[in-house]
Design a protein around this motif. Structure first.
Motif, PDB file in Angstrom:
ATOM      1  N   GLU A  69      35.710  54.726  36.887  1.00  0.00           N
ATOM      2  CA  GLU A  69      34.956  55.035  35.666  1.00  0.00           C
ATOM      3  C   GLU A  69      35.740  54.649  34.411  1.00  0.00           C
ATOM      4  N   GLN A  92      33.990  47.449  29.383  1.00  0.00           N
ATOM      5  CA  GLN A  92      32.832  47.390  28.498  1.00  0.00           C
ATOM      6  C   GLN A  92      33.227  47.091  27.055  1.00  0.00           C
ATOM      7  N   PHE A 112      31.145  56.191  43.457  1.00  0.00           N
ATOM      8  CA  PHE A 112      30.710  56.061  42.060  1.00  0.00           C
ATOM      9  C   PHE A 112      29.190  55.976  41.976  1.00  0.00           C
ATOM     10  N   GLY A 113      28.599  55.340  42.989  1.00  0.00           N
ATOM     11  CA  GLY A 113      27.150  55.113  43.006  1.00  0.00           C
ATOM     12  C   GLY A 113      26.873  53.642  42.794  1.00  0.00           C
ATOM     13  N   GLU A 141      24.118  51.786  42.513  1.00  0.00           N
ATOM     14  CA  GLU A 141      23.154  51.426  41.460  1.00  0.00           C
ATOM     15  C   GLU A 141      23.763  51.617  40.079  1.00  0.00           C
ATOM     16  N   GLN A 142      24.470  52.722  39.890  1.00  0.00           N
ATOM     17  CA  GLN A 142      25.118  52.970  38.607  1.00  0.00           C
ATOM     18  C   GLN A 142      26.195  51.929  38.338  1.00  0.00           C
ATOM     19  N   LEU A 143      26.945  51.585  39.386  1.00  0.00           N
ATOM     20  CA  LEU A 143      27.991  50.573  39.252  1.00  0.00           C
ATOM     21  C   LEU A 143      27.426  49.258  38.736  1.00  0.00           C
ATOM     22  N   ALA A 179      24.601  48.642  37.265  1.00  0.00           N
ATOM     23  CA  ALA A 179      24.031  48.797  35.920  1.00  0.00           C
ATOM     24  C   ALA A 179      25.123  48.753  34.853  1.00  0.00           C
ATOM     25  N   GLU A 180      26.232  49.450  35.097  1.00  0.00           N
ATOM     26  CA  GLU A 180      27.284  49.519  34.085  1.00  0.00           C
ATOM     27  C   GLU A 180      28.111  48.240  34.002  1.00  0.00           C
TER      28      GLU A 180
END
Length: 255
Positions: free
Chosen positions: A79, A86, A106-107, A109-111, A113-114
């Motif tokens: 994270e 970013q 972490f996930g 889908e979230q990974l 996306a970020e």
């Protein structure tokens, strides 16, 4: 065509030697990460591989294992790495090298996306078998992130053809049976193995694991498009010898 595929393929078509240095994200502190990336980018790296620290890195040798532990001791997490990425301003494609566990925790889908708000253009997951690529491939289809395959010395020819056909970015050819690290002895049949992978692949093939000298790069350049350099770069950065790491990348790129 995705960015990583396009940029590395262009280098291959231009006859350039592709050098992808590996660094452990946060080993010297996350505040140093952007400077390390800038240093290697200016030295001529084709892309940069970012290791994610993990407590059980089964494919890593002692140098990279130690770097991962250094990062973990400083509280570096996926994270926190993503937050730094970013904010990063760089033109060079970054490739995250991680085992599946931290990404899954972490996930996925979230990974994905970020990461779309970062310079990350590739993923390498050593413990994600081809048969389980469905965990990630559908999530990456509409993104600019490539899923890079690894091909081992023991991989049968039929499977090599399958991996090279389905893979993206480049083909990571593991040059030894074992973990990463310098001072490795390469088998005599390795060159023919690499030539075969490059023959059946329309993407650049990069040899990795144990690459630590310009002579190694010259040898592999006879058979494929370039190399991934890990332990040597990680050790030099740990010793505060970033300039030497940059010089190595520059000299290797000129092969």
């Amino acid at each position: 065509m995705k960015t990583l595929d396009k940029q590395l393929k262009q280098k291959q078509e231009n006859g350039e030697t592709i050098i992808v240095p590996y660094i452990m994200a946060g080993a010297q502190g996350l505040d140093q990460l952007s400077e390390e990336i800038r240093l290697l980018e200016e030295a001529g790296a084709g892309a940069i591989e970012l290791g994610i620290p993990f407590s059980d890195p089964v494919a890593d040798g002692p140098v990279i294992q130690a770097a991962g532990l250094d990062a973990l001791k400083q509280g570096v997490t996926l994270e926190k790495i993503i937050k730094v990425l970013q904010q990063l301003d760089t033109e060079i494609p970054l490739i995250i090298m991680s085992y599946l566990n931290p990404l899954y925790s972490f996930g996925l889908e979230q990974l994905v996306a970020e990461l779309q708000n970062t310079p990350v253009k590739g993923l390498i997951i050593p413990d994600l078998p081809y048969e389980h690529r469905g965990y990630l491939e559908p999530l990456l289809e509409q993104t600019d992130i490539s899923l890079v395959p690894l091909v081992a010395l023991t991989t049968p020819k039929e499977r090599i053809e399958l991996l090279t056909e389905q893979g993206e970015g480049f083909i990571y050819a593991v040059a030894v049976n074992g973990v990463t690290g310098t001072g490795r002895q390469y088998q005599s049949e390795l060159d023919e193995h690499l030539k075969y992978i490059q023959k059946v692949s329309d993407k650049p093939v990069l040899a990795g694991f144990g690459v630590s000298t310009v002579d190694h790069v010259k040898r592999f350049r006879e058979s494929c498009a370039g190399v991934v350099v890990g332990s040597k770069i990680v050790q030099l950065l740990k010793e505060g010898k970033g300039t030497e790491a940059a010089v190595f990348v520059k000299e290797a790129s000129a092969v």
